[in-house]
Design a protein around this motif. Structure first.
Motif, PDB file in Angstrom:
ATOM      1  N   UNK A 194       0.909  -1.336   0.026  1.00  0.00           N
ATOM      2  CA  UNK A 194       0.186   0.021  -0.010  1.00  0.00           C
ATOM      3  C   UNK A 194       0.866   1.316  -0.175  1.00  0.00           C
ATOM      4  N   UNK A 195       1.763   1.272   0.771  1.00  0.00           N
ATOM      5  CA  UNK A 195       2.655   2.500   1.036  1.00  0.00           C
ATOM      6  C   UNK A 195       3.533   2.565  -0.445  1.00  0.00           C
ATOM      7  N   UNK A 196       3.830   1.613  -1.152  1.00  0.00           N
ATOM      8  CA  UNK A 196       4.562   1.540  -2.400  1.00  0.00           C
ATOM      9  C   UNK A 196       3.527   2.286  -3.525  1.00  0.00           C
ATOM     10  N   UNK A 197       2.377   1.575  -3.485  1.00  0.00           N
ATOM     11  CA  UNK A 197       1.306   2.164  -4.314  1.00  0.00           C
ATOM     12  C   UNK A 197       1.184   3.670  -4.116  1.00  0.00           C
ATOM     13  N   UNK A 198       1.032   4.256  -2.883  1.00  0.00           N
ATOM     14  CA  UNK A 198       0.932   5.610  -2.494  1.00  0.00           C
ATOM     15  C   UNK A 198       1.987   6.428  -2.992  1.00  0.00           C
ATOM     16  N   UNK A 199       3.303   5.878  -2.870  1.00  0.00           N
ATOM     17  CA  UNK A 199       4.392   6.475  -3.337  1.00  0.00           C
ATOM     18  C   UNK A 199       4.451   6.693  -4.948  1.00  0.00           C
ATOM     19  N   UNK A 200       4.179   5.693  -5.450  1.00  0.00           N
ATOM     20  CA  UNK A 200       4.158   5.611  -7.104  1.00  0.00           C
ATOM     21  C   UNK A 200       3.096   6.650  -7.422  1.00  0.00           C
ATOM     22  N   UNK A 201       1.842   6.554  -6.933  1.00  0.00           N
ATOM     23  CA  UNK A 201       0.758   7.844  -7.393  1.00  0.00           C
ATOM     24  C   UNK A 201       1.348   8.996  -6.840  1.00  0.00           C
ATOM     25  N   UNK A 202       1.797   9.494  -5.918  1.00  0.00           N
ATOM     26  CA  UNK A 202       2.514  10.963  -5.789  1.00  0.00           C
ATOM     27  C   UNK A 202       3.678  11.069  -6.625  1.00  0.00           C
ATOM     28  N   UNK A 203       4.409  10.234  -6.948  1.00  0.00           N
ATOM     29  CA  UNK A 203       5.656  10.609  -7.859  1.00  0.00           C
ATOM     30  C   UNK A 203       4.957  10.884  -9.277  1.00  0.00           C
ATOM     31  N   UNK A 204       3.940  10.025  -9.749  1.00  0.00           N
ATOM     32  CA  UNK A 204       3.226  10.309 -10.958  1.00  0.00           C
ATOM     33  C   UNK A 204       2.629  11.742 -10.908  1.00  0.00           C
ATOM     34  N   UNK A 205       1.836  12.079 -10.058  1.00  0.00           N
ATOM     35  CA  UNK A 205       1.253  13.432  -9.753  1.00  0.00           C
ATOM     36  C   UNK A 205       2.275  14.453  -9.945  1.00  0.00           C
ATOM     37  N   UNK A 206       3.592  14.275  -9.117  1.00  0.00           N
ATOM     38  CA  UNK A 206       4.391  15.258  -9.180  1.00  0.00           C
ATOM     39  C   UNK A 206       4.968  15.385 -10.459  1.00  0.00           C
ATOM     40  N   UNK A 207       5.192  14.286 -11.128  1.00  0.00           N
ATOM     41  CA  UNK A 207       5.935  14.441 -12.613  1.00  0.00           C
ATOM     42  C   UNK A 207       5.011  14.995 -13.604  1.00  0.00           C
ATOM     43  N   UNK A 208       3.829  14.730 -13.848  1.00  0.00           N
ATOM     44  CA  UNK A 208       2.727  15.336 -14.493  1.00  0.00           C
ATOM     45  C   UNK A 208       2.540  16.820 -14.229  1.00  0.00           C
ATOM     46  N   UNK A 209       2.810  17.213 -12.851  1.00  0.00           N
ATOM     47  CA  UNK A 209       2.609  18.700 -12.564  1.00  0.00           C
ATOM     48  C   UNK A 209       3.526  19.376 -13.358  1.00  0.00           C
ATOM     49  N   UNK A 210       4.679  18.929 -13.634  1.00  0.00           N
ATOM     50  CA  UNK A 210       5.677  19.511 -14.232  1.00  0.00           C
ATOM     51  C   UNK A 210       6.811  20.401 -13.279  1.00  0.00           C
ATOM     52  N   UNK A 211       8.091  20.285 -13.803  1.00  0.00           N
ATOM     53  CA  UNK A 211       9.163  20.925 -12.918  1.00  0.00           C
ATOM     54  C   UNK A 211       9.159  22.289 -12.943  1.00  0.00           C
ATOM     55  N   UNK A 212       9.420  22.877 -11.854  1.00  0.00           N
ATOM     56  CA  UNK A 212       9.535  24.524 -11.773  1.00  0.00           C
ATOM     57  C   UNK A 212       8.284  25.096 -11.512  1.00  0.00           C
ATOM     58  N   UNK A 213       6.980  24.393 -11.563  1.00  0.00           N
ATOM     59  CA  UNK A 213       5.959  25.200 -11.138  1.00  0.00           C
ATOM     60  C   UNK A 213       5.629  24.936  -9.674  1.00  0.00           C
ATOM     61  N   UNK A 214       5.113  25.995  -9.030  1.00  0.00           N
ATOM     62  CA  UNK A 214       4.870  25.776  -7.483  1.00  0.00           C
ATOM     63  C   UNK A 214       3.746  24.417  -7.463  1.00  0.00           C
TER      64      UNK A 214
END
Length: 130
Positions: free
Chosen positions: A98-118
C-alpha cells in the motif's frame, strides 16, 4: 567445554552466550571449582538454532518456549509460532505494498505537474497512504 571454546565453535561472542544464559536459552551444565562455566557438547548446535530462529524473526521469548533443555524444539509449538510469524510478515507485506502504491501515485502526480511550477496544494492533496 568452557565459554571461550563454545564461542569459537559457535562463532558467537561470549557476551551473547552470557546474555542467552541470562534469558534462559542456554544453561551451563556445571561450573569448575574455580567458577568457570562448563557447557554441554550440544551447546554450539543450540546456539546456532537460536541464531537461526532470531534471523527468521522469532523473539527470544518464543525461542525459549520452543526449545527443551536438550536443544530440541517442539514441532507443534514451532508450527503454531511459524503460522503467527507468517501472518505478521504477510500483514507487513500488505502495508508495504500500500505504501509503495501511494508513493508511485504521488511521484506520478508530481511528474505530471511539471518541474519548476509551484506545487502548493498538490503535495497536500496526494500525501495519503491507503
Amino acid at each position: 567445554m568452557k565459554i571461550g571454546e563454545l564461542s569459537r565453535k559457535a562463532g558467537i561472542a561470549t557476551s551473547a552466550i552470557r546474555y542467552y544464559e541470562e534469558q534462559g536459552l542456554l544453561a551451563p551444565t556445571s561450573r569448575t571449582p574455580s567458577g568457570y562455566r562448563e557447557y554441554a557438547d550440544n551447546a554450539p548446535e543450540r546456539l546456532q538454532l537460536i541464531q537461526t530462529a532470531k534471523k527468521l524473526g522469532f523473539s527470544l521469548e518464543v525461542i525459549r518456549d520452543l526449545l527443551d533443555l536438550n536443544g530440541k524444539c517442539s514441532i507443534e509449538k514451532t508450527m503454531r509460532q511459524t503460522s503467527i510469524l507468517l501472518q505478521e510478515v504477510e500483514q507487513q507485506q500488505a502495508a508495504l505494498a500500500r505504501q509503495r502504491a501511494s508513493l508511485l501515485a504521488l511521484r506520478t502526480v508530481l511528474m505530471n505537474h511539471g518541474a519548476g511550477h509551484p506545487v502548493e496544494g498538490v503535495c497536500a492533496e496526494h500525501f495519503t497512504v491507503n
